[in-house]
Design a protein around this motif. Structure first.
Motif, PDB file in Angstrom:
ATOM      1  N   GLN A  71       0.835  -1.206   0.000  1.00  0.00           N
ATOM      2  CA  GLN A  71       0.000   0.000   0.000  1.00  0.00           C
ATOM      3  C   GLN A  71       0.873   1.261   0.000  1.00  0.00           C
ATOM      4  OE1 GLN A  71      -3.610   0.306  -0.162  1.00  0.00           O
ATOM      5  NE2 GLN A  71      -3.022  -1.651  -1.052  1.00  0.00           N
ATOM      6  N   ASP A  72       1.885   1.249  -0.846  1.00  0.00           N
ATOM      7  CA  ASP A  72       2.845   2.345  -0.975  1.00  0.00           C
ATOM      8  C   ASP A  72       2.359   3.284  -2.083  1.00  0.00           C
ATOM      9  OD1 ASP A  72       5.003   4.026  -1.430  1.00  0.00           O
ATOM     10  OD2 ASP A  72       6.489   2.422  -1.168  1.00  0.00           O
ATOM     11  N   LEU A  73       1.765   4.396  -1.688  1.00  0.00           N
ATOM     12  CA  LEU A  73       1.193   5.320  -2.657  1.00  0.00           C
ATOM     13  C   LEU A  73       2.254   6.014  -3.491  1.00  0.00           C
ATOM     14  CD1 LEU A  73      -1.655   6.910  -0.524  1.00  0.00           C
ATOM     15  CD2 LEU A  73      -1.744   4.969  -2.079  1.00  0.00           C
ATOM     16  N   ALA A  74       3.385   6.333  -2.881  1.00  0.00           N
ATOM     17  CA  ALA A  74       4.462   7.001  -3.624  1.00  0.00           C
ATOM     18  C   ALA A  74       4.985   6.094  -4.737  1.00  0.00           C
ATOM     19  CB  ALA A  74       5.591   7.393  -2.679  1.00  0.00           C
ATOM     20  N   LEU A  75       5.144   4.832  -4.445  1.00  0.00           N
ATOM     21  CA  LEU A  75       5.615   3.878  -5.443  1.00  0.00           C
ATOM     22  C   LEU A  75       4.578   3.705  -6.548  1.00  0.00           C
ATOM     23  CD1 LEU A  75       7.929   2.021  -6.253  1.00  0.00           C
ATOM     24  CD2 LEU A  75       6.895   0.231  -4.850  1.00  0.00           C
ATOM     25  N   ALA A  76       3.308   3.670  -6.181  1.00  0.00           N
ATOM     26  CA  ALA A  76       2.242   3.559  -7.183  1.00  0.00           C
ATOM     27  C   ALA A  76       2.245   4.775  -8.105  1.00  0.00           C
ATOM     28  CB  ALA A  76       0.887   3.419  -6.494  1.00  0.00           C
TER      29      ALA A  76
END
Length: 80
Positions: free
Chosen positions: A9-14
């Motif tokens: 659930q890593d938004l920055a990576l997404a």
């Protein structure tokens, strides 16, 4: 990266996956344009023609994989 962003659930990576897709699209366009240029100007025969054709198929498949990665990243962003 897309699956990792979903699992963690890593938004920055997404967001990075979505952004990096533009780079992949540009590379796809550049490789296909160069392949067409070679076909038109050099008139390759036999082995060279097969290499160019397989390269075009490969970049198309890689671009499609990148699009699927973007879809996964967008799901991650929506879940958050």
């Amino acid at each position: 990266k897309a699956l990792d962003s979903l699992v963690r659930q890593d938004l920055a990576l997404a967001k990075q996956v979505v952004t990096d897709d533009d780079f992949a699209d540009d590379m796809n366009f550049g490789i296909q344009a160069r392949a067409m240029q070679l076909l038109a100007l050099q008139q390759p025969m036999a082995r060279d023609l097969r290499v160019i054709a397989s390269s075009m198929r490969t970049v198309t498949d890689l671009e499609r994989i990148g699009d699927h990665a973007v879809d996964i990243a967008r799901v991650t962003l929506r879940l958050a």
